[in-house]
Every structure is written in structure tokens, then in C-alpha cells.
Design a protein around this motif. Structure first.
Motif, PDB file in Angstrom:
ATOM      1  N   ARG A 206      60.377 -44.511  27.983  1.00  0.00           N
ATOM      2  CA  ARG A 206      60.667 -44.854  26.596  1.00  0.00           C
ATOM      3  C   ARG A 206      60.336 -43.689  25.665  1.00  0.00           C
ATOM      4  O   ARG A 206      59.204 -43.190  25.676  1.00  0.00           O
ATOM      5  N   PRO A 207      61.296 -43.228  24.839  1.00  0.00           N
ATOM      6  CA  PRO A 207      60.983 -42.166  23.878  1.00  0.00           C
ATOM      7  C   PRO A 207      59.966 -42.648  22.849  1.00  0.00           C
ATOM      8  O   PRO A 207      59.807 -43.854  22.629  1.00  0.00           O
ATOM      9  N   GLY A 208      59.279 -41.731  22.210  1.00  0.00           N
ATOM     10  CA  GLY A 208      58.315 -42.095  21.188  1.00  0.00           C
ATOM     11  C   GLY A 208      58.961 -42.907  20.081  1.00  0.00           C
ATOM     12  O   GLY A 208      60.041 -42.571  19.594  1.00  0.00           O
ATOM     13  N   GLY A 209      58.316 -44.004  19.714  1.00  0.00           N
ATOM     14  CA  GLY A 209      58.842 -44.853  18.650  1.00  0.00           C
ATOM     15  C   GLY A 209      59.733 -45.971  19.123  1.00  0.00           C
ATOM     16  O   GLY A 209      60.088 -46.856  18.346  1.00  0.00           O
TER      17      GLY A 209
ATOM     18  N   PRO B 199      72.755 -28.511  21.015  1.00  0.00           N
ATOM     19  CA  PRO B 199      73.793 -28.446  19.982  1.00  0.00           C
ATOM     20  C   PRO B 199      75.220 -28.599  20.491  1.00  0.00           C
ATOM     21  O   PRO B 199      76.121 -28.886  19.709  1.00  0.00           O
ATOM     22  N   SER B 200      75.445 -28.389  21.770  1.00  0.00           N
ATOM     23  CA  SER B 200      76.822 -28.440  22.279  1.00  0.00           C
ATOM     24  C   SER B 200      77.323 -29.859  22.520  1.00  0.00           C
ATOM     25  O   SER B 200      78.528 -30.091  22.635  1.00  0.00           O
ATOM     26  N   ALA B 201      76.409 -30.826  22.597  1.00  0.00           N
ATOM     27  CA  ALA B 201      76.807 -32.207  22.894  1.00  0.00           C
ATOM     28  C   ALA B 201      77.442 -32.846  21.663  1.00  0.00           C
ATOM     29  O   ALA B 201      77.057 -32.573  20.522  1.00  0.00           O
ATOM     30  N   ARG B 202      78.411 -33.723  21.910  1.00  0.00           N
ATOM     31  CA  ARG B 202      79.055 -34.422  20.796  1.00  0.00           C
ATOM     32  C   ARG B 202      78.418 -35.795  20.620  1.00  0.00           C
ATOM     33  O   ARG B 202      78.531 -36.660  21.485  1.00  0.00           O
ATOM     34  N   VAL B 203      77.746 -35.983  19.493  1.00  0.00           N
ATOM     35  CA  VAL B 203      77.137 -37.253  19.155  1.00  0.00           C
ATOM     36  C   VAL B 203      77.578 -37.611  17.740  1.00  0.00           C
ATOM     37  O   VAL B 203      77.280 -36.889  16.791  1.00  0.00           O
ATOM     38  N   VAL B 204      78.313 -38.703  17.625  1.00  0.00           N
ATOM     39  CA  VAL B 204      78.855 -39.132  16.349  1.00  0.00           C
ATOM     40  C   VAL B 204      77.911 -40.135  15.706  1.00  0.00           C
ATOM     41  O   VAL B 204      77.529 -41.118  16.346  1.00  0.00           O
ATOM     42  N   GLU B 205      77.524 -39.890  14.472  1.00  0.00           N
ATOM     43  CA  GLU B 205      76.762 -40.882  13.723  1.00  0.00           C
ATOM     44  C   GLU B 205      77.759 -41.839  13.075  1.00  0.00           C
ATOM     45  O   GLU B 205      78.501 -41.462  12.165  1.00  0.00           O
TER      46      GLU B 205
ATOM     47  N   TYR C  42      68.912 -44.200  22.416  1.00  0.00           N
ATOM     48  CA  TYR C  42      68.059 -43.018  22.531  1.00  0.00           C
ATOM     49  C   TYR C  42      68.672 -41.955  23.445  1.00  0.00           C
ATOM     50  O   TYR C  42      68.035 -40.954  23.740  1.00  0.00           O
ATOM     51  N   GLY C  43      69.899 -42.191  23.918  1.00  0.00           N
ATOM     52  CA  GLY C  43      70.639 -41.141  24.595  1.00  0.00           C
ATOM     53  C   GLY C  43      70.458 -41.035  26.091  1.00  0.00           C
ATOM     54  O   GLY C  43      70.844 -40.019  26.686  1.00  0.00           O
ATOM     55  N   THR C  44      69.921 -42.058  26.743  1.00  0.00           N
ATOM     56  CA  THR C  44      69.673 -41.960  28.181  1.00  0.00           C
ATOM     57  C   THR C  44      70.962 -41.718  28.964  1.00  0.00           C
ATOM     58  O   THR C  44      71.012 -40.847  29.840  1.00  0.00           O
ATOM     59  N   THR C  45      72.009 -42.483  28.661  1.00  0.00           N
ATOM     60  CA  THR C  45      73.287 -42.286  29.362  1.00  0.00           C
ATOM     61  C   THR C  45      73.791 -40.863  29.176  1.00  0.00           C
ATOM     62  O   THR C  45      74.241 -40.213  30.133  1.00  0.00           O
TER      63      THR C  45
ATOM     64  N   GLU D 128      68.431 -41.561  12.495  1.00  0.00           N
ATOM     65  CA  GLU D 128      67.256 -40.998  13.149  1.00  0.00           C
ATOM     66  C   GLU D 128      67.439 -40.936  14.662  1.00  0.00           C
ATOM     67  O   GLU D 128      66.962 -40.008  15.330  1.00  0.00           O
ATOM     68  N   ARG D 129      68.147 -41.917  15.225  1.00  0.00           N
ATOM     69  CA  ARG D 129      68.398 -41.872  16.666  1.00  0.00           C
ATOM     70  C   ARG D 129      69.459 -40.824  16.996  1.00  0.00           C
ATOM     71  O   ARG D 129      69.383 -40.158  18.033  1.00  0.00           O
ATOM     72  N   THR D 130      70.452 -40.691  16.132  1.00  0.00           N
ATOM     73  CA  THR D 130      71.452 -39.648  16.329  1.00  0.00           C
ATOM     74  C   THR D 130      70.786 -38.278  16.368  1.00  0.00           C
ATOM     75  O   THR D 130      71.095 -37.444  17.237  1.00  0.00           O
ATOM     76  N   ALA D 131      69.867 -38.042  15.444  1.00  0.00           N
ATOM     77  CA  ALA D 131      69.161 -36.760  15.405  1.00  0.00           C
ATOM     78  C   ALA D 131      68.334 -36.552  16.671  1.00  0.00           C
ATOM     79  O   ALA D 131      68.282 -35.443  17.225  1.00  0.00           O
TER      80      ALA D 131
END
Length: 204
Positions: free
Chosen positions: A16-19, A86-92, A53-56, A75-78
Motif C-alpha cells: 500500500r502506498p503512503g496515505g 515522465p514518459s508514461a501517459r496518465v490522464v487526470e 495508485y498505479g499498480t496496474t 493527487e493520485r495522478t501526480a
């Protein structure tokens, strides 16, 4: 794929990530690895429209896949961007607006949608529980819309795997996993095996 994948509460807690609270993390890295290795190949695109939290996305990237995530909370997107680089694509954004995000053809969608019980749950999962307009039948309808949008993103022969669990509120059991399967299967009849294999159904 293995018929049974064991996940303990201790494993979830350790990863589990912090928070993050217990209810925020629904599967382990080992679970993601099993699905990604079974249903995709190196270089394939893996989508998670409820990225959390981005596990997948993180495991997919480690396995040489191209991850794409959609996450509502900034905050989770960040955090995901920090974990992936920086190369990964994550859409907020809102998964219900998936068609707007011009997602490239996807080989595998692996996700765990936000959970909701059928009773005593005024918070709306689709707004990250920020509003009190929650309605179980509307929630299921929204999930259908999200996964129909995912279907439009999938390549021919692509896979959709949904992780969900049945839930207990006092003496009342919400068969969430079964209900998600029930509303999705009519729209994914030709892919029924892929959907059912990804539904995790312990009552907790």
C-alpha cells in the motif's frame, strides 16, 4: 491462467502506498503480473481507467508494456506520474469521459473500479466519493458506460479484466462482483471468458 491466485491482507498492506487505506488497494503486484503476462505481450498497450495508485500501470511498465491510465483525483495522478516517470501517459480525468481522451488502441484493460455497497452508501464512487448522490443502480449503469467506452478502445482480440469483490455491510451482502458481471456480460458476450476470469469474488 491459474484458477486461484492467493492474496492476503498482509500482502496488500505491505504494498500500500503512503496515505492509502485498506479499501483503496484491491490487488497485489503479483495479481497484476499474472494477468498482464497471460493476456498481453511485450510492447502491448495496457489501460487502467480507474488507475488509483498505479499498480496496474507500474507492473505493466516493468513487464515492457505501454501503460495508459485515467485517474480522477489530482493527487493520485501526480503520485502515479512520480512512480512511472515522465514518459508514461496518465490522464487526470473522469473515466466516464473516456472517449474524450483519444486513447490509442488497447490490447488489455485491467482495472478495479471504485466499490459501492447497495445499502448505506450515499457517497458516489464515480466522483471519488466526493458527492452524496450515490445510487447503486446508477453506479452500475455508469460502469457499463465506462466499459463500453473501453470496448471501443480495444483492438480486435483484446481483453478486458475487471477485479471486484462482494461486500458485507452488517448483515447485508452486496454481490458487487456478480452484479458487475451481470450488467457487463450482455455487452461482452464474445469475451465472456475474459471478463469472468478477472472477477475476484470473496465476500468480505
Amino acid at each position: 491462467m491459474k484458477r486461484v491466485l492467493n492474496m492476503s491482507a498482509d500482502q496488500l498492506a505491505a504494498e500500500r502506498p503512503g496515505g492509502a487505506g485498506f479499501v483503496d488497494v484491491h490487488f497485489t503486484r503479483a495479481f497484476v503480473r499474472e494477468i498482464v503476462e497471460q493476456y498481453s505481450s511485450a510492447g502491448d498497450v495496457v489501460l487502467d481507467p480507474f488507475a488509483g495508485y498505479g499498480t496496474t500501470l507500474l507492473v505493466s511498465q516493468e513487464l515492457g508494456r505501454t501503460p495508459i491510465g485515467v485517474e480522477l483525483l489530482p493527487e493520485r495522478t501526480a503520485l502515479i506520474r512520480e512512480r512511472l516517470g515522465p514518459s508514461a501517459r496518465v490522464v487526470e480525468g473522469d473515466a466516464r469521459e473516456l472517449d474524450r481522451f483519444e486513447i490509442r488502441p488497447v490490447d488489455l484493460c485491467l482495472t478495479s473500479p471504485p466499490y459501492m455497497t447497495a445499502v448505506d452508501h450515499p457517497q458516489n464512487p464515480m466522483t471519488a466519493y466526493a458527492t452524496l448522490d450515490g445510487d447503486y443502480s446508477t453506479y452500475l449503469e455508469d460502469l457499463v458506460k465506462v466499459f463500453l467506452a473501453v470496448k471501443r478502445c480495444l483492438r480486435e482480440g483484446g481483453h478486458l479484466v475487471v477485479n471486484a469483490a462482494n461486500l458485507r455491510t452488517g448483515e447485508v451482502v452486496t454481490p458487487l462482483a456478480w452484479d458487475i458481471a451481470r450488467v457487463l456480460l450482455p455487452h461482452f458476450a464474445s469475451a465472456a471468458r475474459s471478463i469472468c476470469s478477472g472477477i475476484a469474488c470473496p465476500t468480505s
